[in-house]
Design an enzyme around this catalytic site. Structure first.
Site, PDB file in Angstrom:
ATOM      1  N   GLY A  11       0.632  -1.135   0.351  1.00 61.35           N
ATOM      2  CA  GLY A  11      -0.011   0.351   0.032  1.00 61.35           C
ATOM      3  C   GLY A  11       0.617   1.237  -0.182  1.00 61.35           C
ATOM      4  O   GLY A  11       0.386   2.413  -0.586  1.00 61.35           O
ATOM      5  N   ASN A  12       1.699   1.248   0.456  1.00 60.24           N
ATOM      6  CA  ASN A  12       2.828   2.640   0.308  1.00 60.24           C
ATOM      7  C   ASN A  12       3.446   3.295  -0.673  1.00 60.24           C
ATOM      8  O   ASN A  12       3.797   3.593  -0.380  1.00 60.24           O
ATOM      9  CB  ASN A  12       3.913   2.297   1.465  1.00 60.24           C
ATOM     10  CG  ASN A  12       5.248   0.805   1.228  1.00 60.24           C
ATOM     11  OD1 ASN A  12       4.609  -0.015   0.768  1.00 60.24           O
ATOM     12  ND2 ASN A  12       6.697   1.395   0.963  1.00 60.24           N
ATOM     13  N   LYS A 134      -8.505  -8.824   7.325  1.00 60.91           N
ATOM     14  CA  LYS A 134      -7.372  -7.792   6.571  1.00 60.91           C
ATOM     15  C   LYS A 134      -7.814  -6.640   7.079  1.00 60.91           C
ATOM     16  O   LYS A 134      -8.808  -5.820   6.685  1.00 60.91           O
ATOM     17  CB  LYS A 134      -8.513  -7.717   5.543  1.00 60.91           C
ATOM     18  CG  LYS A 134      -7.724  -7.192   3.974  1.00 60.91           C
ATOM     19  CD  LYS A 134      -5.810  -7.171   3.465  1.00 60.91           C
ATOM     20  CE  LYS A 134      -6.131  -6.558   2.940  1.00 60.91           C
ATOM     21  NZ  LYS A 134      -4.229  -6.666   2.775  1.00 60.91           N
ATOM     22  N   LYS A 223      -4.039  -9.307  -0.873  1.00 59.77           N
ATOM     23  CA  LYS A 223      -2.833  -9.162  -2.691  1.00 59.77           C
ATOM     24  C   LYS A 223      -1.899 -10.009  -2.473  1.00 59.77           C
ATOM     25  O   LYS A 223      -1.745 -10.286  -3.565  1.00 59.77           O
ATOM     26  CB  LYS A 223      -2.567  -7.596  -2.421  1.00 59.77           C
ATOM     27  CG  LYS A 223      -1.740  -6.816  -2.056  1.00 59.77           C
ATOM     28  CD  LYS A 223      -0.256  -7.482  -2.842  1.00 59.77           C
ATOM     29  CE  LYS A 223       0.660  -6.575  -2.106  1.00 59.77           C
ATOM     30  NZ  LYS A 223       0.934  -6.367  -0.555  1.00 59.77           N
ATOM     31  N   LYS A 285       2.579 -12.106   3.903  1.00 63.91           N
ATOM     32  CA  LYS A 285       3.780 -12.311   2.873  1.00 63.91           C
ATOM     33  C   LYS A 285       4.843 -13.218   3.268  1.00 63.91           C
ATOM     34  O   LYS A 285       4.986 -13.946   1.933  1.00 63.91           O
ATOM     35  CB  LYS A 285       4.352 -10.833   3.036  1.00 63.91           C
ATOM     36  CG  LYS A 285       3.850  -9.228   2.880  1.00 63.91           C
ATOM     37  CD  LYS A 285       4.561  -8.534   3.405  1.00 63.91           C
ATOM     38  CE  LYS A 285       3.602  -7.366   3.121  1.00 63.91           C
ATOM     39  NZ  LYS A 285       1.877  -6.683   3.380  1.00 63.91           N
TER      40      LYS A 285
END
Length: 322
Positions: A11-12, A134, A223, A285
């Site tokens: 997101g960053n 999430k 994601k 991740k």
């Protein structure tokens, strides 16, 4: 030998945690992000292939706030439609800024963002109780989290960072991705040499009914886990997860915190099973990296955007191989 690389953007890469999320801010972030990606493309061989996926948590959260504030004037949309809207928004921003960088480099590489659905299971545990994991929307202080919960009793709000001033976020169901519905189209585009932006925000979550029809559901797919499914589809050799830290860490936030460089699958699995990686941040991740290697991938990397090119050269980041 030709290689296939899948990049999963955090997101960053699109919105910083201290930003309001204006279009100007997000375009600026996308320009910086795709500048790094264009450098990676520049270093690829002609037969190499690159695919991009991205998160949309902050955008979904902000759009849902906008909808709530204006619901007396304009009807609110369900979460799957909000996911589609933000998938299109971010895909457009990444596509445009990447094309502009490639043109400046005199690189004739086609780029295409697609609206992408991902199948999930209606019986996934994430849909029951307080299992929703999430994070969406902005990071909150403890006081802001308390106020949000008071105003919205149905919300599930969790601490997603072990320490810091803003370590709380709203969480929504994040079912495990089963399959990518546009898989064949994506494969054809990738094989044709197109840089494809797909499965944005984890893809639009859909269910299949008893008649074989698809319908959206209120959820946001992680994601990175959806990116791993996408990596399987395109036969990726390298799965590159770009986030806001240079490397994954064990004992995060403790005196004996340690960054992880090049490690084996076995070591990563042990650290994951021991609970070193938080569910709302590094956990998915590392889980996605493990799945990728279990399903035939050669190398999984976790690093920051600024270190992406160095990480591909094994000079930075957490690199996991069997």
């Amino acid at each position: 030998m030709a290689k296939v690389i899948l990049i999963a953007l955090g997101g960053n890469a699109i919105k910083q945690s201290n930003e309001k999320g204006s279009s100007e801010e997000q375009f600026n972030n996308c320009r910086k992000t795709t500048k790094h990606i264009s450098e990676i493309i520049k270093n690829l061989d002609q037969e190499d292939r690159l695919i991009i996926t991205h998160g949309n948590g902050p955008q979904v959260g902000n759009l849902m706030v906008q909808q709530k504030l204006s619901q007396e004037v304009v009807p609110a949309h369900p979460m799957d439609v909000v996911g589609a809207m933000t998938q299109g928004q971010i895909g457009y921003m990444l596509q445009q800024t990447l094309i502009n960088h490639l043109k400046k480099m005199a690189l004739d590489v086609p780029v295409c963002a697609i609206i992408n659905q991902v199948l999930v299971d209606k019986n996934d545990p994430e849909f029951f109780g307080d299992k929703a994991s999430k994070p969406v929307g902005n990071f909150l202080t403890a006081e802001e989290a308390k106020e949000m919960k008071q105003n919205n009793p149905q919300y599930i709000i969790k601490q997603v960072k072990p320490n810091g001033e803003r370590c709380w976020r709203r969480t929504v169901p994040s079912p495990d991705p089963i399959s990518n519905l546009e898989a064949e189209v994506i494969k054809k585009l990738v094989n044709a040499g197109v840089v494809v932006i797909a499965s944005g925000g984890g893809g639009i979550p859909v269910l299949e009914d008893e008649k074989g029809n698809y319908q959206g559901i209120e959820a946001v797919i992680d994601k990175d886990l959806a990116g791993e499914r996408l990596a399987e589809i395109v036969g990726a050799d390298i799965f590159l997860i770009l986030t806001d830290v240079e490397e994954a860490k064990i004992n995060y936030g403790k005196d004996n915190e340690k960054g992880l460089g090049k490690i084996t699958f076995k070591e990563a699995k042990q650290y994951f099973d021991e609970g070193h990686f938080l569910a709302g941040s590094m956990g998915p991740k590392v889980k996605a990296c493990l799945r990728f290697l279990e399903n035939g991938g050669k190398k999984a990397i976790i690093t920051s955007l600024d270190n992406a090119l160095e990480a591909l050269k094994e000079q930075s980041g957490t690199i996991i191989e069997k």
